[in-house]
Design an enzyme around this catalytic site. Structure first.
Site, PDB file in Angstrom:
ATOM      1  N   HIS A 116       0.817  -1.224   0.000  1.00  0.00           N
ATOM      2  CA  HIS A 116       0.000   0.000   0.000  1.00  0.00           C
ATOM      3  C   HIS A 116       0.851   1.275   0.000  1.00  0.00           C
ATOM      4  O   HIS A 116       0.314   2.372  -0.197  1.00  0.00           O
ATOM      5  CB  HIS A 116      -0.936   0.045   1.215  1.00  0.00           C
ATOM      6  CG  HIS A 116      -1.976  -1.023   1.216  1.00  0.00           C
ATOM      7  ND1 HIS A 116      -2.880  -1.181   0.183  1.00  0.00           N
ATOM      8  CD2 HIS A 116      -2.255  -2.013   2.115  1.00  0.00           C
ATOM      9  CE1 HIS A 116      -3.677  -2.211   0.452  1.00  0.00           C
ATOM     10  NE2 HIS A 116      -3.315  -2.736   1.615  1.00  0.00           N
ATOM     11  N   ASP A 138      -4.483 -13.175   2.856  1.00  0.00           N
ATOM     12  CA  ASP A 138      -5.750 -12.701   3.429  1.00  0.00           C
ATOM     13  C   ASP A 138      -6.933 -12.984   2.496  1.00  0.00           C
ATOM     14  O   ASP A 138      -8.062 -12.583   2.786  1.00  0.00           O
ATOM     15  CB  ASP A 138      -5.692 -11.213   3.829  1.00  0.00           C
ATOM     16  CG  ASP A 138      -4.881 -10.348   2.886  1.00  0.00           C
ATOM     17  OD1 ASP A 138      -4.560 -10.807   1.774  1.00  0.00           O
ATOM     18  OD2 ASP A 138      -4.589  -9.193   3.258  1.00  0.00           O
ATOM     19  N   HIS A 149      -6.035  -7.428  -0.856  1.00  0.00           N
ATOM     20  CA  HIS A 149      -6.235  -5.993  -1.070  1.00  0.00           C
ATOM     21  C   HIS A 149      -5.440  -5.509  -2.287  1.00  0.00           C
ATOM     22  O   HIS A 149      -4.338  -6.000  -2.548  1.00  0.00           O
ATOM     23  CB  HIS A 149      -5.781  -5.198   0.164  1.00  0.00           C
ATOM     24  CG  HIS A 149      -6.483  -5.612   1.416  1.00  0.00           C
ATOM     25  ND1 HIS A 149      -5.974  -6.568   2.268  1.00  0.00           N
ATOM     26  CD2 HIS A 149      -7.667  -5.209   1.942  1.00  0.00           C
ATOM     27  CE1 HIS A 149      -6.813  -6.732   3.281  1.00  0.00           C
ATOM     28  NE2 HIS A 149      -7.848  -5.937   3.119  1.00  0.00           N
ATOM     29  N   ASP A 190      -2.297 -10.643  -2.915  1.00  0.00           N
ATOM     30  CA  ASP A 190      -2.929 -10.255  -1.647  1.00  0.00           C
ATOM     31  C   ASP A 190      -4.400  -9.917  -1.910  1.00  0.00           C
ATOM     32  O   ASP A 190      -4.766  -9.480  -3.004  1.00  0.00           O
ATOM     33  CB  ASP A 190      -2.194  -9.032  -1.080  1.00  0.00           C
ATOM     34  CG  ASP A 190      -2.667  -8.638   0.302  1.00  0.00           C
ATOM     35  OD1 ASP A 190      -1.985  -9.006   1.277  1.00  0.00           O
ATOM     36  OD2 ASP A 190      -3.717  -7.957   0.418  1.00  0.00           O
TER      37      ASP A 190
HETATM   38  C1  6XA Z   1      -7.577  -1.425   6.934  1.00  0.00           C
HETATM   39  C2  6XA Z   1      -7.277  -2.630   6.137  1.00  0.00           C
HETATM   40  C3  6XA Z   1      -5.838  -2.704   5.831  1.00  0.00           C
HETATM   41  C4  6XA Z   1      -5.544  -3.866   4.959  1.00  0.00           C
HETATM   42  C5  6XA Z   1      -4.088  -4.179   4.939  1.00  0.00           C
HETATM   43  C6  6XA Z   1      -3.751  -5.308   4.060  1.00  0.00           C
HETATM   44  N1  6XA Z   1      -8.813  -1.526   7.575  1.00  0.00           N
HETATM   45  N2  6XA Z   1      -3.293  -5.039   2.875  1.00  0.00           N
HETATM   46  O1  6XA Z   1      -3.841  -6.468   4.376  1.00  0.00           O
HETATM   47  O2  6XA Z   1      -2.899  -5.947   2.026  1.00  0.00           O
HETATM   48 ZN    ZN Z   2      -4.123  -7.455   2.335  1.00  0.00          ZN
END
Ligand code: 6XA
Ligand code: ZN
Length: 343
Positions: free
Chosen positions: A160, A285, A198, A196
């Site tokens: 991110h 995840d 996200h 991932d």
């Molecule tokens: C915030 C969620 C952050 C996700 C972080 C993550 N509520 N990114 O796993 O790949």
């Molecule tokens: Zn993630």
């Protein structure tokens, strides 16, 4: 496959985050990395090496120098000001505000250098960030020097983090640093495959206008899933980078069959790009029991991901990103790696 791991990650602990209006212990916690490491030992994946210490030159190839120089100053400034809790950003220069003026206090600079409140600092955070960076680069060196694959057990994660911002548990974008480092070491083309849950908005932003690094993301649809503001299917890249960014947003509830269709298409496009090396942003995840995510992959699916990546036949660097179902994080993450090795 060799793993690179640093115990310094553990100093980044005790962070809090805001969930449904409540401040709760952060999901991105030290046990994540420790459980993966234990599983690597249990499965005899291969040697676990300490990282070599690097200067920050490689970080500044993908991040702005002022952003990188800011990170180690946060906690000392915070502590010197007598503040006791963790350093969390809380104000951001969104539409209608001035995002082009770097403000003069730490509180404001935390917002200037972030897109959310998900990347906070405690005393050990910078050392953990730096160790995660060293882990990524050391594992990249293993691949450069001829290993077929290596695993960078990075913590904190990175995908991110953009050129000049942190967020979503991420500070330095370890996968982007490695991809650029491979380029600087002579690779003509590098692919980043982000599996991932996200969207890896930071990696996309960093390479968006470039044709020499292909960025492919499989993730929860940003219409309904974090990071919300990037990751749509119509983001193809810009300028010279047109056609070299690929997004596969998928709805809540996506299970192996549909997810695998996206992976297959992604792998075919990656193979057509013919990179010299692939950097895998490895998040688990996507797992059905992940506490913050909404895909339905099972533990049996992760070795299949590794096996498909192995079929690309490319030198491969796995860089750890997310995954919060700690009971199964070791089985799932190491499952990808043993699957890659065909066992
Ligand atoms: C915030 C969620 C952050 C996700 C972080 C993550 N509520 N990114 O796993 O790949
Ligand atoms: Zn993630």
């Amino acid at each position: 496959m060799k793993t690179v791991f640093s115990p310094l990650h553990a100093g980044h602990s005790g962070q809090m985050e805001l969930v449904a209006g409540a401040i709760v212990p952060g999901f991105e916690k030290p046990s994540r990395a420790e459980i993966i490491k234990a599983r690597i030992e249990n499965q005899k994946l291969g040697d676990i090496l300490a990282p070599e210490v690097h200067d920050l030159t490689a970080a500044k190839r993908v991040h702005t120098a002022d952003y990188i120089d800011f990170l180690p100053t946060v906690w000392p400034q915070w502590e010197a000001a007598g503040k006791t809790g963790s350093a969390i950003p809380f104000a951001w220069p969104t539409r209608g505000l001035r995002g082009d003026v770097r403000p003069g206090t730490l509180e404001a600079q935390l917002g200037y250098y972030s897109f959310d409140g998900g990347a906070s600092f405690v005393k050990g955070t910078w050392d953990a960030i730096k160790s995660s960076y060293d882990v990524g680069l050391t594992a990249a060196q293993l691949v450069k020097s001829g290993e077929r694959a290596a695993f960078a057990l990075c913590r904190p994660p990175g995908h991110h983090a953009g050129a000049a911002f942190m967020g979503g548990y991420c500070f330095i974008n370890n996968a982007a640093v490695a991809a650029q480092w491979f380029r600087d070491q002579g690779a003509k083309r590098v692919a980043v495959l982000d599996v991932d849950y996200h969207h890896g908005n930071g990696t996309q932003e960093i390479f968006y206008a470039r044709a020499d690094v292909q960025v492919i993301n499989l993730h929860g649809d940003p219409m309904t899933e974090y990071p919300f503001f990037l990751g749509h299917a119509d983001e193809h890249g810009a300028g010279e980078g047109e056609g070299f960014n690929l997004n596969y947003p998928m709805p809540f509830g996506t299970a192996w069959e549909k997810w695998n269709e996206a992976l297959e298409d992604a792998c075919q496009k990656l193979a057509a790009y013919a990179p010299d090396v692939v950097v895998v942003s490895l998040g688990v995840d996507t797992f059905e029991k992940d506490p913050i995510s909404h895909f339905k992959l099972t533990s049996a699916d992760y070795p299949k991901i590794g096996a498909r990546i192995a079929r690309l036949g490319l030198p491969s660097l796995f860089v750890m990103e997310g995954g919060y179902a700690v009971d199964e994080i070791g089985v799932n993450a190491v499952g990808v790696l043993t699957g890659f090795e065909g066992r």
